[in-house]
Design a protein around this motif. Sequence first.
Motif, PDB file in Angstrom:
ATOM      1  N   UNK A  35       0.927  -1.141  -0.043  1.00  0.00           N
ATOM      2  CA  UNK A  35       0.052   0.121  -0.157  1.00  0.00           C
ATOM      3  C   UNK A  35       0.748   1.247   0.095  1.00  0.00           C
ATOM      4  N   UNK A  36       2.137   0.958  -0.453  1.00  0.00           N
ATOM      5  CA  UNK A  36       3.014   2.142  -0.705  1.00  0.00           C
ATOM      6  C   UNK A  36       2.776   2.764  -2.113  1.00  0.00           C
ATOM      7  N   UNK A  37       3.309   4.081  -2.299  1.00  0.00           N
ATOM      8  CA  UNK A  37       3.660   4.567  -3.646  1.00  0.00           C
ATOM      9  C   UNK A  37       5.035   5.466  -3.502  1.00  0.00           C
ATOM     10  N   UNK A  38       5.665   5.444  -4.689  1.00  0.00           N
ATOM     11  CA  UNK A  38       6.816   6.302  -4.805  1.00  0.00           C
ATOM     12  C   UNK A  38       6.375   7.422  -5.732  1.00  0.00           C
ATOM     13  N   UNK A  39       6.681   8.731  -5.016  1.00  0.00           N
ATOM     14  CA  UNK A  39       6.119   9.793  -5.885  1.00  0.00           C
ATOM     15  C   UNK A  39       7.197  10.991  -6.167  1.00  0.00           C
ATOM     16  N   UNK A  40       7.277  11.470  -7.365  1.00  0.00           N
ATOM     17  CA  UNK A  40       7.931  12.604  -7.602  1.00  0.00           C
ATOM     18  C   UNK A  40       7.437  13.886  -7.085  1.00  0.00           C
ATOM     19  N   UNK A  41       8.235  14.624  -6.351  1.00  0.00           N
ATOM     20  CA  UNK A  41       7.616  16.034  -5.736  1.00  0.00           C
ATOM     21  C   UNK A  41       8.515  17.099  -6.432  1.00  0.00           C
ATOM     22  N   UNK A  42       7.309  17.749  -6.914  1.00  0.00           N
ATOM     23  CA  UNK A  42       7.970  19.133  -7.709  1.00  0.00           C
ATOM     24  C   UNK A  42       8.420  18.489  -9.245  1.00  0.00           C
ATOM     25  N   UNK A  43       9.184  19.441  -9.586  1.00  0.00           N
ATOM     26  CA  UNK A  43       9.908  19.174 -11.175  1.00  0.00           C
ATOM     27  C   UNK A  43      11.308  18.416 -11.150  1.00  0.00           C
TER      28      UNK A  43
END
Length: 60
Positions: A35-43
């Motif tokens: 139930x985890x996600x790796x996300x890119x924050x900003x640009x």
Amino acid sequence: MNTTRALEIYHAKETIGVQLNGEPVWIEHVDEANGMATVQVGTRPTDTQTVSVEVLTEGD
């Protein structure tokens, strides 16, 4: 958000807005088992965080 919706957004052809604490993010990976996600924050592609999909919200 739940894991199923995070996966739908990740695989979607169109851009769907996702936010983490009110900031726009891009989903880069979904760990369905945990139930985890790796996300890119900003640009910046190197600015990533791994968070619970439950803290992600859909919207611009």
